[in-house]
Structure formats: structure tokens, C-alpha cells
Enzyme design. Structure first.
Site, PDB file in Angstrom:
ATOM      1  N   SER A 175      -9.925  -0.624   6.874  1.00  0.00           N
ATOM      2  CA  SER A 175      -9.325  -0.471   5.541  1.00  0.00           C
ATOM      3  C   SER A 175      -8.666  -1.696   4.942  1.00  0.00           C
ATOM      4  O   SER A 175      -8.321  -1.686   3.766  1.00  0.00           O
ATOM      5  CB  SER A 175      -8.305   0.650   5.555  1.00  0.00           C
ATOM      6  OG  SER A 175      -8.972   1.868   5.407  1.00  0.00           O
ATOM      7  N   SER A 209      -9.609   1.898   2.824  1.00  0.00           N
ATOM      8  CA  SER A 209      -8.754   2.648   1.950  1.00  0.00           C
ATOM      9  C   SER A 209      -7.742   1.796   1.168  1.00  0.00           C
ATOM     10  O   SER A 209      -7.172   2.281   0.197  1.00  0.00           O
ATOM     11  CB  SER A 209      -7.988   3.680   2.780  1.00  0.00           C
ATOM     12  OG  SER A 209      -7.180   3.034   3.735  1.00  0.00           O
ATOM     13  N   LYS A 231       0.859  -1.182   0.000  1.00  0.00           N
ATOM     14  CA  LYS A 231       0.000   0.000   0.000  1.00  0.00           C
ATOM     15  C   LYS A 231       0.901   1.238   0.000  1.00  0.00           C
ATOM     16  O   LYS A 231       1.966   1.235   0.647  1.00  0.00           O
ATOM     17  CB  LYS A 231      -0.890  -0.028   1.250  1.00  0.00           C
ATOM     18  CG  LYS A 231      -1.887   1.109   1.330  1.00  0.00           C
ATOM     19  CD  LYS A 231      -2.793   0.930   2.548  1.00  0.00           C
ATOM     20  CE  LYS A 231      -3.841   2.012   2.675  1.00  0.00           C
ATOM     21  NZ  LYS A 231      -4.734   1.807   3.833  1.00  0.00           N
TER      22      LYS A 231
HETATM   23  N1  GLN Z   1     -13.096   4.109   6.239  1.00  0.00           N
HETATM   24  C1  GLN Z   1     -12.378   4.424   7.425  1.00  0.00           C
HETATM   25  C2  GLN Z   1     -11.923   5.862   7.418  1.00  0.00           C
HETATM   26  O1  GLN Z   1     -12.130   6.511   6.431  1.00  0.00           O
HETATM   27  C3  GLN Z   1     -11.255   3.456   7.613  1.00  0.00           C
HETATM   28  C4  GLN Z   1      -9.965   3.913   7.078  1.00  0.00           C
HETATM   29  C5  GLN Z   1      -8.841   3.008   7.440  1.00  0.00           C
HETATM   30  O2  GLN Z   1      -9.016   1.963   8.058  1.00  0.00           O
HETATM   31  N2  GLN Z   1      -7.661   3.473   7.103  1.00  0.00           N
HETATM   32  O3  GLN Z   1     -11.371   6.345   8.348  1.00  0.00           O
END
Ligand code: GLN
Length: 474
Positions: A175, A151, A76
Site C-alpha cells: 500500500s 491503499s 494517511k
Molecule cells: N492491496 C493490498 C490489500 O488490499 C495491500 C493493502 C495494504 O498494503 N494495506 O490488502
């Protein structure tokens, strides 16, 4: 070439000489090329991967190859890899190259993994659809009209579409698990403090964890074991028993706790609900115990998560000032305009929204009302989670309330997007390990993930219970 779902198969074919690292790298590069429109990769390290493949092929011949020889891995775009670009899918880090390698990544390299490139994600890992990247959205691997989740959407799609064998993601509120669920693969958020965060670009430091995304439970366990363990660079590491190499210890009778508020949630898609209930029936028929527990705190979880993570983010992201590294506005004329213009031009709208929200909840007038209160509720959620897991082996719920939604469907409505995290944030608020298993499909053949969460530090138990469910479902 045959598509591998397990590291052990790759290993035995490498040893038998029916495949080589060079051939594997070629295969993934070809798939990356063919799937360019999915926008999963921001950069592909093709030449380097080929050179390294040749070196590891030699090591295999010499009998000195590590556990991950021939395993092609994508990172990532928020993981540091020395002398390689890392941007967090943000313009603010344009041109920036890492000065060191993340501990988790180094441990994979030490076992002869081959790194193939960095994957697209929501900017600063903030999002649930991968539409917040400065480099354009990623498309779902199963249905390209849909989001891949976020994400770590690029990582999930890279694995699901055969562009690498394994990918790393990071999970602050879901994410890893949510995009894994949306693309039909496995994804683990380890226990907080299991894997060093050194070299993971921070979003919300008391929530962030690095974890693997893969085609099999074995591979999730192997990569987690290799990445985990003490690291003096990360003071938030927990004193946990080291993870041994995982082998399944059959579970004859397991107790699963299902959250009533999740199953009765009005936002729960009817297919997700019915398929999940079929799975529960199979478990009951096989002699396992299902209990339903009351968790009135469900509705508090997303607000608490957003108060605390935006607060931490506003502090973590203050270092991107246009002064030290990354993007600097060419329109700036003095110190203040360097800060203001670099940050205004460098960050995208969702990141700005969160910095502002975080700054607000930390401001002296609001601190008690929001930040402090949210910290207290986090503690209550942690305690309640511990309590549920005193009388159950694992909490079992769908990973998400719906399958992958359409591109653009929620991008104009931040609250709807935040609610996509409803079932995943508990594990981050409490710190427990949680996995998404790709076991179900809806009537349109879209994948549905099943999420299991065990006690703090109990990854092995999590893998055993996952295997149990997987075998019943097959
Ligand atoms: N969707 C969540 C957020 O926007 C999770 C993001 C993540 O786990 N990095 O914060």
C-alpha cells in the site's frame, strides 16, 4: 514558488530567508485547493498548519528549529493524531477523534514537521485502487482517469501533485509502494518492526508497517530515520541497529537478483517488461551482476497473504462493534442488533468480504486447512527469501505488473484486484524492507516503479543500492 524535492533545499532556503514556513504552508494549501477534484484529502488542518508555521518560523530565527522544520506532511487516515479525527476512510469511525498520537507521528512533530491534513485511503487500508473509500475514490495525479493505487492513494497523490512535501502511508501488502509507483514518487516499506505501529489503526498486525512517500531518496531516508527505533508501546518492534543519518556509500559492484517468474509472468505489461529490461542492461553495462532466480512460490504469495491478512483483520476489526466508539446504528433496538446493524451499515463491501473470509479461515473446521497451512507457507517464503539474499545484495523487480489502471477497471473483480499485489506482498510476508523507485515511464508517459528489496533490517544498503540505480538511470 519553486517546487522542492528535498528537505535539505527547504532547510537552506529557510535559513537564507528566501522562503518561510508560512509561505510553504500557503503554497501547499493553494495546491490542495486547486486539486480538490483528485479527492486526496479527507480533512485539511489549514488554520493549525498556519499557526504552527508561524511558530516554527520563530524557531528558525532563534536557531532552535528541528530537522523537519518547514517540512509539510500529510497523514494517511489510519494514523492517530491526538484530538484529530481519524476514520480509516470508513463510516464506522465517523466522528471518532484520536485519544493519543502515533509514535511515528509524534517523532515527526518533535522535529518540527507541520501536519497539513489526513489523506483518503481504501477503507481500513484494504485495497489496491483507493476505490474502497467510504468517501469516494482518489484520482491518479498523472492521469485522473486512472486509479492512484491503494491503499495509501491519497498520500501518494498529495505528494505527487504538490499538496504536501511528504506523506505517511502504511504498507501491509504494497500500500505504500504500489501507489508510489502509480504516481511517480518514492515509497518505502521499512523492515517489519523498524517503526512503531503504536497509533496505526491495525489491519493485519504481523504485516503492517508505517512508511514515508516522497520526491527523493534522501527524504525517504531522513523521515525513516526519524520515525524509527525502540518504542515500549509496540511489543513487535525488532532488535535492529538504529538507523544512522544516511549518506551514500558508493557501491562499485552490486549483485541484483531478478525473479524469473516475475519477468516471465503472463500478466506483465509489455512496456513494463521492456523498460525494466533496459534498466537491467544498463546495470550490466556498468559492471553490476544480474542473476535470475527461480521462485516457484510466486503464485502462492497472494493466496497466502489473503488468508493470513483477512484472518488478522477479522480479529482486529471485531472491536468496531457500535458499542465503544465510532458509528452506532440508530436502527438498533438491543445489544445484538446494535452489533449487527452498526457493523452492517458501518463497514463497506470489501471490508465485510475480508471479515467473512478471515472468520471462515479461522473457524475450527477450516483452521488447519487454511490458516495453519498458510502460516507454514509464509515460513517457507521467508526462508526462500533469506536464501536468495544470501547470494545477492537485493531482489530487483518491477513494483507492479502494469502502470496505473483505469478507474473502475478492476473494481468488480476482487481477484483481479488482489493480483495487483503480486510483486509487493513478498516483502510483507518475509518482513524485509522494500522501496519503489520512480525511474521508468511507459510509452504514454505513465510512471513505472522499480522495486528493490534487501535483507531484513538493511535499509541503509537499500538506500545505497537505490542511489546506484537512480544515478545510472538518470
Ligand atoms: N492491496 C493490498 C490489500 O488490499 C495491500 C493493502 C495494504 O498494503 N494495506 O490488502
Amino acid at each position: 514558488m519553486k517546487s522542492y524535492s528535498r528537505i535539505s533545499e527547504i532547510r537552506s532556503d529557510l535559513e537564507a530567508g528566501t522562503v518561510s514556513c508560512a509561505r510553504l504552508v500557503e503554497y501547499y494549501l493553494e495546491n490542495i485547493h486547486q486539486n480538490e477534484d483528485l479527492n486526496a484529502f479527507l480533512e485539511v488542518w489549514a488554520d493549525e498548519a498556519k499557526t504552527r508555521a508561524a511558530e516554527i518560523d520563530q524557531k528558525i530565527k532563534a536557531g532552535s528549529a528541528g530537522k523537519l522544520a518547514g517540512v509539510v506532511i500529510a497523514l494517511k487516515d489510519n494514523l492517530a493524531y491526538k484530538n484529530h479525527k481519524v476514520s480509516n476512510s470508513s463510516k464506522i469511525l465517523e466522528g471518532f477523534e484520536s485519544l493519543y498520537t502515533a509514535t511515528a507521528v509524534q517523532r515527526l512533530l518533535d522535529e518540527d514537521a507541520i501536519l497539513i491534513g489526513r489523506t483518503n485511503c481504501d477503507e481500513f487500508a484494504m485495497g489496491a485502487s483507493n476505490e474502497n473509500s467510504a468517501y469516494g475514490p482518489v484520482k491518479n495525479a498523472i492521469d485522473p482517469t486512472r486509479v492512484p493505487g491503494g491503499s495509501s492513494g491519497g498520500s501518494a497523490v498529495a505528494v505527487a501533485a504538490g499538496m504536501c512535501h511528504i506523506a505517511l502511508g502504511s504498507d501491509t501488502g504494497g500500500s505504500i509502494r504500489q501507489p508510489a509507483a502509480f504516481n511517480g514518487i518514492f515509497g518505502l516499506k521499512p523492515t517489519y518492526g523498524r517503526i512503531s505501529r503504536w497509533g496505526l489503526l491495525a489491519y493485519a498486525s504481523s504485516f503492517d508497517q508505517i512508511g514515508p512517500m516522497a520526491h527523493s531518496l534522501e527524504d525517504i531516508a531522513t523521515v525513516t530515520e526519524i520515525m524509527s527505533g525502540k518504542d515500549d508501546q509496540d511489543a513487535s518492534m525488532m532488535q535492529l541497529d538504529p538507523l544512522p543519518a544516511w549518506s551514500y556509500k558508493p557501491v562499485s559492484k552490486a549483485r541484483f537478483a531478478v525473479m524469473k517468474q516475475a519477468i516471465e509472468n503472463p500478466g506483465l505489461d509489455s512496456d513494463v517488461k521492456s523498460k525494466f529490461e533496459e534498466l537491467l542492461n544498463k546495470l550490466v553495462n556498468a559492471g553490476h551482476e544480474i542473476t535470475y532466480f527461480d521462485f516457484p512460490l510466486l503464485d502462492q504469495m497472494v493466496p497466502v497473504y489473503y488468508v493470513l491478512t483477512t484472518a488478522e483483520a477479522s480479529s482486529n476489526l471485531s472491536r468496531y462493534s457500535g458499542m465503544l466508539y465510532g458509528y452506532r446504528s440508530s436502527n438498533a433496538t438491543d445489544l445484538e442488533s446494535t452489533y449487527v446493524k452498526s457493523r452492517s451499515e458501518g463497514f463497506g463491501p470489501e471490508v465485510k468480504r475480508r471479515i467473512m473470509l478471515g472468520t471462515f479461515v479461522l473457524s475450527s473446521e477450516q483452521y488447519e486447512e487454511y490458516y495453519e497451512k498458510a502460516q507454514k507457507v509464509r515460513r517457507v517464503i521467508q526462508d526462500a527469501t533469506v536464501q536468495v539474499l544470501q547470494s545477492a545484495d537485493a531482489i530487483l523487480i518491477p513494483t507492479t505488473s502494469t502502470p496505473a489502471f483505469k478507474l473502475g477497471e478492476k473494481s468488480k473483480d476482487p481477484v483481479a484486484m488482489y493480483l495487483a499485489d503480486l510483486f509487493t506482498v513478498q516483502a510483507n510476508l518475509a518482513g524485509n524492507p522494500a522501496i519503489s523507485l520512480p525511474l521508468l515511464k511507459n510509452s504514454d508517459s505513465l510512471p513505472i516503479g522499480v522495486q528493490l528489496m534487501t535483507k531484513f533490517g538493511e535499509e541503509e544498503r537499500l538506500f545505497d543500492l537505490s542511489r546506484l540505480i537512480e544515478s545510472l538511470n538518470s
